[in-house]
Design an enzyme around this catalytic site. Structure first.
Site, mmCIF file in Angstrom:
data_model
loop_
_atom_site.group_PDB
_atom_site.id
_atom_site.type_symbol
_atom_site.label_atom_id
_atom_site.label_comp_id
_atom_site.label_asym_id
_atom_site.label_seq_id
_atom_site.Cartn_x
_atom_site.Cartn_y
_atom_site.Cartn_z
ATOM 1 N N ASP A 115 0.846 -1.185 0.000
ATOM 2 C CA ASP A 115 0.000 0.000 0.000
ATOM 3 C C ASP A 115 0.883 1.236 0.000
ATOM 4 O O ASP A 115 1.872 1.311 0.742
ATOM 5 C CB ASP A 115 -0.921 0.015 1.215
ATOM 6 C CG ASP A 115 -2.122 -0.906 1.035
ATOM 7 O OD1 ASP A 115 -2.986 -0.913 1.917
ATOM 8 O OD2 ASP A 115 -2.194 -1.603 0.011
ATOM 9 N N HIS A 166 -6.180 2.908 -4.636
ATOM 10 C CA HIS A 166 -6.386 3.013 -3.185
ATOM 11 C C HIS A 166 -7.201 4.264 -2.856
ATOM 12 O O HIS A 166 -7.190 4.742 -1.725
ATOM 13 C CB HIS A 166 -5.034 3.044 -2.479
ATOM 14 C CG HIS A 166 -5.069 2.634 -1.029
ATOM 15 N ND1 HIS A 166 -5.916 1.660 -0.539
ATOM 16 C CD2 HIS A 166 -4.358 3.069 0.040
ATOM 17 C CE1 HIS A 166 -5.706 1.516 0.756
ATOM 18 N NE2 HIS A 166 -4.780 2.371 1.145
ATOM 19 N N HIS A 170 -8.621 8.569 0.278
ATOM 20 C CA HIS A 170 -8.568 7.567 1.341
ATOM 21 C C HIS A 170 -9.746 7.635 2.317
ATOM 22 O O HIS A 170 -9.572 7.545 3.532
ATOM 23 C CB HIS A 170 -7.244 7.695 2.101
ATOM 24 C CG HIS A 170 -6.809 6.434 2.787
ATOM 25 N ND1 HIS A 170 -7.056 6.182 4.113
ATOM 26 C CD2 HIS A 170 -6.144 5.351 2.334
ATOM 27 C CE1 HIS A 170 -6.549 5.011 4.445
ATOM 28 N NE2 HIS A 170 -5.997 4.475 3.377
ATOM 29 N N HIS A 262 3.389 -2.288 3.954
ATOM 30 C CA HIS A 262 3.403 -0.862 3.654
ATOM 31 C C HIS A 262 4.803 -0.451 3.216
ATOM 32 O O HIS A 262 5.788 -0.783 3.874
ATOM 33 C CB HIS A 262 2.964 -0.044 4.866
ATOM 34 C CG HIS A 262 1.488 -0.078 5.097
ATOM 35 N ND1 HIS A 262 0.846 -1.133 5.695
ATOM 36 C CD2 HIS A 262 0.522 0.822 4.785
ATOM 37 C CE1 HIS A 262 -0.444 -0.892 5.752
ATOM 38 N NE2 HIS A 262 -0.676 0.289 5.206
#
Length: 297
Positions: A115, A166, A170, A262
């Site tokens: 991510d 993504h 967010h 991440h």
């Protein structure tokens, strides 16, 4: 933020939030439980003949009859390298909308995903390591990331990695309307397509939060929701450093694992080469989300 599920000292996580620079954390949602203040199902605006993530024309149908109970992502782990448990009702809902979180239990295959809410100086090294080990991964990027790191995004594509959506800002998708979800996804898609000439078809919902409504809306827009079966508390430095990152992954590998890391983590970055090499030494192979979706479809 993460909820470390069964073991409060564990770095292996069940619920996460990958935040772009400057975004404040939101409250944890207990795995597989509706939020107390769940949003009501939204009535979409008229959306006719809009192009979806695959470039085909998509019409978002009404979702007012679908549940908008917000659910956070949670899995029941074990220490035997077996696939985590997931309630049948959740598995059935995910399957209904072509959402994925794990691969086949009968194959020693891993799917590596990252991510990317913002850049912390480690992605170039991660790409170097992936290239040296001939591993293809998926990178889920926010609009902020595409805008601020166009060269890294172009490099991901050039080196054969998947770049997924993504969202632009967010948000927790159950908190916004169908039309707002469409804008969140298509805003990133447009930036990405303008930059690379490529389309997007995979989505990682922010914070791992979803509802039946959001699964339906995003699928109608051409996206496959991608969750995970292995993740770490890795957005902050780990007490045990790279060794802790390495051990947390290796101790929880299982057939069909969709691994979430991440890319802001120095510990992950420094552990990555060992993880890739030692996973292969244990007989695992790395495949892509394209392989996962094609196999399970």
């Amino acid at each position: 933020m993460y909820l470390a599920a069964d073991n409060p000292k564990s770095t292996v996580a069940g619920v996460y939030s990958s935040q772009p620079a400057g975004e404040k954390a939101t409250a944890n949602i207990s795995p597989s439980q509706p939020a107390k203040n769940e949003a009501k199902a939204q009535t979409p605006e008229n959306v006719n003949e809009k192009k979806g993530a695959t470039g085909d024309k998509k019409t978002v149908q009404t979702t007012t009859s679908l549940s908008n109970a917000r659910r956070g992502w949670g899995i029941k782990r074990n220490d035997k390298h077996q696939q985590p448990e997931m309630p049948k009702a959740i598995r059935d809902t995910l399957a209904r909308y072509d959402a994925y979180w794990i691969g086949s239990p009968g194959e020693k295959v891993l799917y590596l995903t990252f991510d990317e809410g913002y850049e912390n100086g480690y992605t170039a090294k991660i790409l170097d390591i992936l290239k040296a080990n001939n591993v293809k991964a998926a990178f889920f990027v926010t609009g902020h990331y595409v805008k601020t790191q166009p060269e890294l995004v172009k490099r991901m594509v050039a080196e054969g990695h998947i770049v997924g959506n993504h969202t632009m800002n967010h948000p927790s998708l159950p908190d916004i309307s169908d039309e707002e979800i469409k804008k969140e996804l298509q805003s990133v898609e447009e930036l990405f397509t303008k930059l690379t000439g490529k389309k997007m078809k995979y989505l990682r919902p922010p914070k791992g939060e979803y509802s039946e409504r959001t699964l339906a809306v995003t699928r109608q827009l051409g996206y496959y929701n991608i969750f995970w079966s292995l993740a770490l508390v890795d957005w902050v430095p780990m007490p045990g450093g790279p060794q802790e990152a390495y051990q947390s992954v290796m101790d929880n590998l299982h057939n069909g694992a969709v691994i979430l890391l991440h890319a802001v983590s120095r510990d992950n970055t420094e552990a990555l080469d060992r993880i890739l090499k030692d996973a292969r030494a244990q007989g695992y192979t790395f495949k892509t989300l394209d392989d996962l979706v094609a196999k399970e479809s």
